[in-house]
Design a protein around this motif. Structure first.
Motif, PDB file in Angstrom:
ATOM      1  N   ALA A  41       0.797  -1.227   0.000  1.00 18.72           N
ATOM      2  CA  ALA A  41       0.000   0.000   0.000  1.00 18.72           C
ATOM      3  C   ALA A  41       0.822   1.265   0.000  1.00 18.72           C
ATOM      4  CB  ALA A  41      -0.923   0.002   1.220  1.00 18.72           C
ATOM      5  N   GLY A  42       2.134   1.198   0.252  1.00 17.99           N
ATOM      6  CA  GLY A  42       2.847   2.444   0.437  1.00 17.99           C
ATOM      7  C   GLY A  42       4.168   2.604  -0.273  1.00 17.99           C
ATOM      8  N   GLY A  43       4.882   1.517  -0.556  1.00 18.67           N
ATOM      9  CA  GLY A  43       6.209   1.629  -1.140  1.00 18.67           C
ATOM     10  C   GLY A  43       6.205   2.294  -2.496  1.00 18.67           C
ATOM     11  N   ASP A  44       5.263   1.904  -3.351  1.00 19.27           N
ATOM     12  CA  ASP A  44       5.202   2.505  -4.679  1.00 19.27           C
ATOM     13  C   ASP A  44       4.843   3.980  -4.599  1.00 19.27           C
ATOM     14  OD1 ASP A  44       2.708   1.872  -3.728  1.00 19.27           O
ATOM     15  OD2 ASP A  44       1.918   1.131  -5.628  1.00 19.27           O
ATOM     16  N   VAL A  45       3.953   4.332  -3.671  1.00 15.73           N
ATOM     17  CA  VAL A  45       3.562   5.732  -3.495  1.00 15.73           C
ATOM     18  C   VAL A  45       4.749   6.566  -3.040  1.00 15.73           C
ATOM     19  CG1 VAL A  45       2.090   7.316  -2.177  1.00 15.73           C
ATOM     20  CG2 VAL A  45       1.161   5.147  -3.018  1.00 15.73           C
ATOM     21  N   ALA A  46       5.526   6.033  -2.091  1.00 16.13           N
ATOM     22  CA  ALA A  46       6.655   6.786  -1.543  1.00 16.13           C
ATOM     23  C   ALA A  46       7.698   7.081  -2.610  1.00 16.13           C
ATOM     24  CB  ALA A  46       7.282   6.011  -0.379  1.00 16.13           C
ATOM     25  N   SER A  47       8.089   6.072  -3.378  1.00 19.12           N
ATOM     26  CA  SER A  47       9.124   6.311  -4.393  1.00 19.12           C
ATOM     27  C   SER A  47       8.594   7.208  -5.507  1.00 19.12           C
ATOM     28  CB  SER A  47       9.625   4.983  -4.962  1.00 19.12           C
ATOM     29  OG  SER A  47       8.653   4.351  -5.766  1.00 19.12           O
ATOM     30  N   ALA A  48       7.313   7.080  -5.851  1.00 19.20           N
ATOM     31  CA  ALA A  48       6.745   7.916  -6.904  1.00 19.20           C
ATOM     32  C   ALA A  48       6.678   9.381  -6.475  1.00 19.20           C
ATOM     33  CB  ALA A  48       5.347   7.408  -7.269  1.00 19.20           C
ATOM     34  N   ILE A  49       6.239   9.629  -5.244  1.00 16.95           N
ATOM     35  CA  ILE A  49       6.160  11.011  -4.748  1.00 16.95           C
ATOM     36  C   ILE A  49       7.545  11.641  -4.711  1.00 16.95           C
ATOM     37  CG2 ILE A  49       5.719  12.401  -2.685  1.00 16.95           C
ATOM     38  CD1 ILE A  49       3.310  10.626  -2.131  1.00 16.95           C
ATOM     39  N   ALA A  50       8.524  10.902  -4.172  1.00 17.85           N
ATOM     40  CA  ALA A  50       9.882  11.438  -4.064  1.00 17.85           C
ATOM     41  C   ALA A  50      10.461  11.721  -5.444  1.00 17.85           C
ATOM     42  CB  ALA A  50      10.766  10.468  -3.292  1.00 17.85           C
ATOM     43  N   THR A  51      10.316  10.780  -6.370  1.00 22.75           N
ATOM     44  CA  THR A  51      10.875  10.952  -7.714  1.00 22.75           C
ATOM     45  C   THR A  51      10.218  12.122  -8.441  1.00 22.75           C
ATOM     46  OG1 THR A  51      11.383   8.591  -7.876  1.00 22.75           O
ATOM     47  CG2 THR A  51      11.227   9.820  -9.938  1.00 22.75           C
ATOM     48  N   THR A  52       8.897  12.210  -8.335  1.00 21.70           N
ATOM     49  CA  THR A  52       8.180  13.300  -9.012  1.00 21.70           C
ATOM     50  C   THR A  52       8.623  14.662  -8.485  1.00 21.70           C
ATOM     51  OG1 THR A  52       6.269  11.863  -9.362  1.00 21.70           O
ATOM     52  CG2 THR A  52       5.903  14.240  -9.521  1.00 21.70           C
ATOM     53  N   ARG A  53       8.824  14.755  -7.177  1.00 21.38           N
ATOM     54  CA  ARG A  53       9.259  16.031  -6.589  1.00 21.38           C
ATOM     55  C   ARG A  53      10.697  16.354  -6.990  1.00 21.38           C
ATOM     56  NH1 ARG A  53      11.240  19.916  -5.715  1.00 21.38           N
ATOM     57  NH2 ARG A  53      11.071  21.404  -3.970  1.00 21.38           N
ATOM     58  N   ILE A  54      11.574  15.391  -6.944  1.00 21.68           N
ATOM     59  CA  ILE A  54      12.990  15.649  -7.234  1.00 21.68           C
ATOM     60  C   ILE A  54      13.198  15.966  -8.715  1.00 21.68           C
ATOM     61  CG2 ILE A  54      15.321  14.674  -7.119  1.00 21.68           C
ATOM     62  CD1 ILE A  54      14.285  12.938  -4.771  1.00 21.68           C
ATOM     63  N   LYS A  55      12.356  15.391  -9.599  1.00 23.67           N
ATOM     64  CA  LYS A  55      12.484  15.665 -11.041  1.00 23.67           C
ATOM     65  C   LYS A  55      12.346  17.145 -11.361  1.00 23.67           C
ATOM     66  CE  LYS A  55       9.334  13.129 -12.888  1.00 23.67           C
ATOM     67  NZ  LYS A  55       8.501  12.440 -13.899  1.00 23.67           N
ATOM     68  N   GLU A  56      11.682  17.871 -10.488  1.00 24.82           N
ATOM     69  CA  GLU A  56      11.444  19.298 -10.754  1.00 24.82           C
ATOM     70  C   GLU A  56      12.730  20.113 -10.823  1.00 24.82           C
ATOM     71  OE1 GLU A  56       8.785  20.666  -7.779  1.00 24.82           O
ATOM     72  OE2 GLU A  56       7.137  19.300  -8.323  1.00 24.82           O
ATOM     73  N   ILE A  57      13.831  19.598 -10.303  1.00 31.07           N
ATOM     74  CA  ILE A  57      15.080  20.372 -10.289  1.00 31.07           C
ATOM     75  C   ILE A  57      15.993  19.994 -11.450  1.00 31.07           C
ATOM     76  CG2 ILE A  57      14.959  20.585  -7.775  1.00 31.07           C
ATOM     77  CD1 ILE A  57      17.341  18.575  -7.675  1.00 31.07           C
ATOM     78  N   ASP A  58      15.463  19.265 -12.438  1.00 33.90           N
ATOM     79  CA  ASP A  58      16.283  18.840 -13.572  1.00 33.90           C
ATOM     80  C   ASP A  58      16.453  19.987 -14.563  1.00 33.90           C
ATOM     81  OD1 ASP A  58      17.721  17.410 -15.400  1.00 33.90           O
ATOM     82  OD2 ASP A  58      16.006  16.253 -16.160  1.00 33.90           O
ATOM     83  N   HIS A  59      17.409  20.849 -14.274  1.00 30.23           N
ATOM     84  CA  HIS A  59      17.762  21.931 -15.205  1.00 30.23           C
ATOM     85  C   HIS A  59      19.201  22.343 -14.935  1.00 30.23           C
ATOM     86  CE1 HIS A  59      17.058  24.615 -11.764  1.00 30.23           C
ATOM     87  NE2 HIS A  59      15.867  24.043 -11.618  1.00 30.23           N
ATOM     88  N   ASP A  60      19.701  23.303 -15.650  1.00 32.30           N
ATOM     89  CA  ASP A  60      21.111  23.691 -15.548  1.00 32.30           C
ATOM     90  C   ASP A  60      21.380  24.488 -14.274  1.00 32.30           C
ATOM     91  OD1 ASP A  60      21.606  22.478 -17.955  1.00 32.30           O
ATOM     92  OD2 ASP A  60      21.293  24.317 -19.123  1.00 32.30           O
ATOM     93  N   TYR A  61      22.621  24.320 -13.767  1.00 30.61           N
ATOM     94  CA  TYR A  61      23.062  25.056 -12.578  1.00 30.61           C
ATOM     95  C   TYR A  61      24.425  25.674 -12.863  1.00 30.61           C
ATOM     96  CZ  TYR A  61      19.266  22.810 -10.094  1.00 30.61           C
ATOM     97  OH  TYR A  61      18.019  22.409  -9.697  1.00 30.61           O
ATOM     98  N   PRO A  62      24.695  26.830 -12.248  1.00 29.04           N
ATOM     99  CA  PRO A  62      25.976  27.508 -12.505  1.00 29.04           C
ATOM    100  C   PRO A  62      27.178  26.657 -12.095  1.00 29.04           C
ATOM    101  CG  PRO A  62      24.424  28.979 -11.409  1.00 29.04           C
ATOM    102  CD  PRO A  62      23.825  27.618 -11.363  1.00 29.04           C
ATOM    103  N   THR A  63      27.078  25.989 -10.967  1.00 29.61           N
ATOM    104  CA  THR A  63      28.190  25.187 -10.460  1.00 29.61           C
ATOM    105  C   THR A  63      27.669  23.868  -9.905  1.00 29.61           C
ATOM    106  OG1 THR A  63      28.078  26.030  -8.185  1.00 29.61           O
ATOM    107  CG2 THR A  63      29.403  27.299  -9.792  1.00 29.61           C
TER     108      THR A  63
END
Length: 414
Positions: A41-63
C-alpha cells in the motif's frame, strides 16, 4: 572537458513481487533511483512522490556546488511531502523510500544519497561503489564486527538506518561532488540488483556491453536469472563514450504512472510512535523487510541483539557438536558390543581356535580375539576342513563354536 552524456533507465517488477515499488528517472542533467518501502500500500507511493518532486530540479546550474545544494533541498522537500501524505492518508503510515541521485554540471557530478540503493562508477575498467549503504550491517562492517561476505547473508541486512519518509523531519543526506572523466560509466541501482548480482558480474557487463540500453537490459536479465526476489531498477549514465541514450527524459517504475490513493476517508489519526524505532508495514514475506529507526539507540540495541544471537548460535553449534560426538561414541560402543557377541572358528599359530568377535578390522583395530585355544593341529584335518578353518567358520553362538571344534577333533582323531 566532458561534452556528451547518454543515459537510460530500466525497471522490472522481478519474479516475486506483485507490484513495482521502485522508481527511476533519466533526464537531461538529473538521474536517480528510488526504492520504496512500506508494503503493497505504500512503497510505490513513496518512491513515486519522491521521484516526481525531485524531477522538478532537472535543469542547468551555474556550479556543481549549486546542484549539490539543490539536490539536498529537493530530497528534504520530498521528505516533507511524504510526511504530509501520511497525515492525509494514515493507511500509508510507515512508507518511505531510498534515493540515490546524480546531477551533471559541466565536468562534475553532484551526488545525493540516502538509504541502500547504490551508485557505482566504472572508470578505466575498474568498478567502485561510490555510495555507502545506510544499513545496520554496513555499520557492522565499518566497525569491523562482520566481514563484507558475512553481510551478504546477515539476517538484518535490510535494516535501514536512514530513509526519506515520515520518520524524521530532517534526515541526514549524503551529498558531495566528483570530477568527471571521458569514458566514465555511472550506474544507479536499487538493491534488487546489488543484492542479487555480485559486483564482479556487474563490472563485467558494464565493461563489455557498449550500449547503455543493452547493458541495462543485461543487468536486469542477470537479476532475473538470480531469482529477482525484489524489484530491480537500473539507470546507466555514460560520459563521452560514443554511445546513444535517451533523447528525452524518461521515468520508469511506479513514478511512471499516476499516484493512486485509497478512497477511504482520511481520519488524520497519527500512528503511535515508539521512542526508539517503528516497524514499517513489511514488504511481502518473499522479500526483505525494512525497519527504520528514529534514534541511534536502536543501533546499540541491534548490536546487543546481534551479539546475543551470535552467542546463541555458537552455543547451539557447540551443543550440536557434543550431541553428535556422544551419538558417535554410543554407536561405536553398541556396535563393538554386538561384534563381541559373535563367534567363529579359525586358525591360530597352526592350531584350531575359537574366536570372539567378527572377522573384519577397523583400520588397524581388529574386531576379534582368540577366545579359546585347542590342541588340534590344522594340518591334521582333511584338505577340505583345513581350507574351511583357514577361511573361518561362522558360529551361531559359543556353544555352536564348541560343537564345531568337537566335530573337527573327532575328524582329526579318525
Amino acid at each position: 572537458m566532458v561534452n556528451s552524456i547518454a543515459a537510460v533507465a530500466v525497471s522490472h517488477v522481478g519474479r516475486v513481487r506483485s507490484n513495482n515499488q521502485d522508481s527511476g528517472y533519466a533526464g537531461s542533467s538529473l538521474f536517480l533511483v528510488a526504492d520504496g518501502m512500506g508494503g503493497h500500500a505504500g512503497g510505490d507511493v513513496a518512491s513515486a512522490i519522491a521521484t516526481t518532486r525531485i524531477k522538478e530540479i532537472d535543469h542547468d546550474y551555474p556550479t556543481a556546488e549549486d546542484a549539490q545544494i539543490a539536490l539536498q533541498s529537493a530530497l528534504l522537500a520530498a521528505n516533507g511531502l511524504l510526511a504530509e501524505t501520511v497525515f492525509e492518508h494514515p493507511e500509508l503510515t510507515g512508507m518511505g523510500t531510498t534515493v540515490s541521485a546524480l546531477m551533471r554540471v559541466d565536468d562534475k557530478m553532484a551526488i545525493a544519497h540516502i538509504g541502500d540503493s547504490r551508485i557505482y562508477l566504472l572508470r578505466d575498467g575498474a568498478l567502485q561503489q561510490v555510495t555507502t549503504d545506510h544499513t545496520f550491517v554496513q555499520r557492522l562492517v565499518d566497525t569491523g564486527r562482520i566481514t563484507e561476505e558475512e553481510a551478504l547473508t546477515h539476517p538484518r541486512r535490510s535494516v535501514l538506518m536512514r530513509v526519506l519518509g515520515d520518520v524524521d523531519s530532517s534526515p541526514e543526506i549524503d551529498t558531495w561532488t566528483v570530477d568527471l572523466m571521458p569514458g566514465d560509466r555511472w550506474l544507479i541501482c536499487s538493491d534488487g540488483l546489488s543484492g542479487v548480482v555480485r559486483p564482479d558480474a556487474i563490472a563485467s557487463i558494464l565493461e563489455n556491453v557498449q550500449s547503455p540500453a543493452a547493458a541495462a537490459d543485461r543487468l536486469v536479465r542477470a537479476t532475473l536469472d538470480g531469482g529477482a526476489p525484489d524489484n530491480v531498477t537500473v539507470v546507466i549514465v555514460d560520459v563521452d563514450r560514443d554511445t546513444q541514450g535517451v533523447s528525452e527524459p524518461v521515468t520508469v517504475g511506479s513514478a511512471a504512472a499516476p499516484v493512486v490513493f485509497s478512497q477511504e476517508p482520511a481520519t488524520h489519526t497519527r500512528a503511535l510512535r515508539l521512542p526508539a524505532l517503528r516497524l514499517h508495514t513489511p514488504k511481502p514475506a518473499t522479500g526483505p523487510t525494512h525497519f527504520e529507526p528514529q534514534t541511534d539507540d536502536y543501533f546499540d540495541e541491534l548490536i546487543e541483539e546481534d551479539q546475543r544471537r551470535a552467542r546463541r548460535r555458537k552455543l547451539t553449534w557447540l551443543l550440536s557438536a557434543i550431541l553428535l560426538v556422544v551419538a558417535i561414541v554410543l554407536a561405536a560402543i553398541l556396535g563393538y558390543e554386538w561384534t563381541q557377541s559373535r563367534y567363529y572358528v579359525g586358525e591360530s599359530n597352526g592350531k584350531v581356535a575359537i574366536f570372539q568377535g567378527v572377522q573384519q578390522t577397523l583400520g588397524p583395530i581388529s574386531l576379534s580375539s582368540v577366545h579359546e585355544k585347542t590342541d588340534i593341529p590344522v594340518e591334521s584335518l582333511s584338505a577340505y576342513e583345513q581350507q574351511q578353518v583357514e577361511d573361518t567358520i561362522n558360529a551361531a553362538s559359543l556353544d555352536d563354536a564348541k560343537r564345531i571344534v568337537n566335530q573337527l577333533a573327532d575328524d582329526s582323531a579318525g
